[in-house]
Design a protein around this motif. Sequence first.
Motif, PDB file in Angstrom:
ATOM      1  N   UNK A 129       0.861  -1.360   0.144  1.00 26.82           N
ATOM      2  CA  UNK A 129      -0.045   0.160  -0.112  1.00 26.82           C
ATOM      3  C   UNK A 129       0.733   1.109  -0.164  1.00 26.82           C
ATOM      4  N   UNK A 130       0.309   2.551  -0.814  1.00 26.70           N
ATOM      5  CA  UNK A 130       1.307   3.634  -0.805  1.00 26.70           C
ATOM      6  C   UNK A 130       0.295   4.287   0.467  1.00 26.70           C
ATOM      7  N   UNK A 131       1.161   5.647   0.792  1.00 27.39           N
ATOM      8  CA  UNK A 131       0.800   6.642   1.003  1.00 27.39           C
ATOM      9  C   UNK A 131      -1.297   7.014   1.004  1.00 27.39           C
ATOM     10  N   UNK A 132      -1.531   6.985  -0.511  1.00 21.54           N
ATOM     11  CA  UNK A 132      -3.085   7.105  -0.493  1.00 21.54           C
ATOM     12  C   UNK A 132      -3.791   5.918  -0.183  1.00 21.54           C
ATOM     13  N   UNK A 165       2.961   3.195  -9.249  1.00 18.49           N
ATOM     14  CA  UNK A 165       2.117   3.872  -8.094  1.00 18.49           C
ATOM     15  C   UNK A 165       0.553   4.432  -8.773  1.00 18.49           C
ATOM     16  N   UNK A 166       0.013   3.355  -7.988  1.00 20.34           N
ATOM     17  CA  UNK A 166      -1.172   4.380  -7.687  1.00 20.34           C
ATOM     18  C   UNK A 166      -2.854   3.374  -7.807  1.00 20.34           C
ATOM     19  N   UNK A 167      -4.009   3.849  -8.285  1.00 17.09           N
ATOM     20  CA  UNK A 167      -4.921   3.286  -7.287  1.00 17.09           C
ATOM     21  C   UNK A 167      -5.345   2.283  -8.556  1.00 17.09           C
ATOM     22  N   UNK A 168      -5.537   1.151  -7.469  1.00 18.46           N
ATOM     23  CA  UNK A 168      -6.009  -0.005  -8.708  1.00 18.46           C
ATOM     24  C   UNK A 168      -7.422  -0.468  -8.442  1.00 18.46           C
ATOM     25  N   UNK A 169      -8.728  -1.244  -8.637  1.00 14.62           N
ATOM     26  CA  UNK A 169      -9.766  -1.823  -7.890  1.00 14.62           C
ATOM     27  C   UNK A 169      -9.319  -3.123  -7.486  1.00 14.62           C
ATOM     28  N   UNK A 170      -9.629  -3.463  -6.242  1.00 10.16           N
ATOM     29  CA  UNK A 170      -9.215  -4.352  -5.900  1.00 10.16           C
ATOM     30  C   UNK A 170     -10.559  -5.295  -4.791  1.00 10.16           C
ATOM     31  N   UNK A 171     -11.980  -5.381  -5.281  1.00  6.96           N
ATOM     32  CA  UNK A 171     -13.249  -4.930  -5.210  1.00  6.96           C
ATOM     33  C   UNK A 171     -12.762  -7.450  -4.741  1.00  6.96           C
ATOM     34  N   UNK A 172     -13.318  -7.568  -3.644  1.00  7.98           N
ATOM     35  CA  UNK A 172     -13.566  -8.681  -3.119  1.00  7.98           C
ATOM     36  C   UNK A 172     -12.246  -8.627  -2.074  1.00  7.98           C
ATOM     37  N   UNK A 173     -11.026  -8.456  -2.332  1.00  7.45           N
ATOM     38  CA  UNK A 173      -9.126  -8.402  -2.029  1.00  7.45           C
ATOM     39  C   UNK A 173     -10.356  -7.377  -0.771  1.00  7.45           C
ATOM     40  N   UNK A 183      -4.713   1.718  -3.139  1.00  9.94           N
ATOM     41  CA  UNK A 183      -3.983   2.666  -3.428  1.00  9.94           C
ATOM     42  C   UNK A 183      -2.726   1.819  -3.349  1.00  9.94           C
ATOM     43  N   UNK A 184      -1.851   1.840  -4.307  1.00 12.56           N
ATOM     44  CA  UNK A 184      -0.586   0.264  -4.226  1.00 12.56           C
ATOM     45  C   UNK A 184       0.629   1.079  -4.915  1.00 12.56           C
ATOM     46  N   UNK A 185       2.111   0.645  -4.682  1.00 13.49           N
ATOM     47  CA  UNK A 185       3.083   0.751  -5.580  1.00 13.49           C
ATOM     48  C   UNK A 185       3.617  -0.130  -5.749  1.00 13.49           C
ATOM     49  N   UNK A 186       4.138  -1.008  -7.001  1.00 14.67           N
ATOM     50  CA  UNK A 186       5.058  -2.109  -7.083  1.00 14.67           C
ATOM     51  C   UNK A 186       5.918  -1.544  -8.008  1.00 14.67           C
ATOM     52  N   UNK A 187       7.582  -2.759  -7.392  1.00 16.31           N
ATOM     53  CA  UNK A 187       8.214  -2.877  -8.563  1.00 16.31           C
ATOM     54  C   UNK A 187       8.700  -4.591  -8.932  1.00 16.31           C
TER      55      UNK A 187
END
Length: 192
Positions: A129-132, A165-173, A183-187
């Motif tokens: 998760x990111x600061x958002x 970095x941004x907002x994803x749709x994570x329904x049911x997560x 709001x996640x960050x990935x690398x």
Amino acid sequence: MNHSPLLEKTIELLREANSQEPVLDLACGSGRNGLYLINKNIPVVFADIKETALEQVKSALSPPHCEVKSLANFWQVDFEQDSFEQEELKPLAGKSFSAIIVFRYLHRSLFEQIKQAVTAGGYVVYETFSVDQPQFGRPKNPNFLLNHGELAELFSDWQIIHSFEGIIDAKNADANNESGKQAIAQIIARKP
């Protein structure tokens, strides 16, 4: 809960890197991501502080998954010891992995150990998760939220294969998150 889609972008890289050493699923929880790799015939070390989490992963590897059970190892470990200054208390000291995958977990003092434990040419796959995130639900504690650009900065001396970095749709997560957004960050980064 299914594995992270980020792993699908990484599977061929992990196969290629996985010559001698297994992949570490750090703070594996239910093991959903490591189990995905096991089912793709990639050896995984499932590591978590909770014995119950590791038992859950072991039971997920029961029949009909017996043929891949030999690819799994289990390591009960506390990654949040505060005495990292002492070499013998660093959980990743002297360990070697073809890749380390980390999902939905952040303990900043581990980053240097993670970087050292990946073999040359190996990978880090990191998503959290990111600061958002607080606008969508938990976690809200800034200690568990990546700052903007933090992952890219941490791995700036590695080859960055993928960064988001941004907002994803994570329904049911997450049942506590009615909006279905996260709001996640990935690398995905390759060690030189």
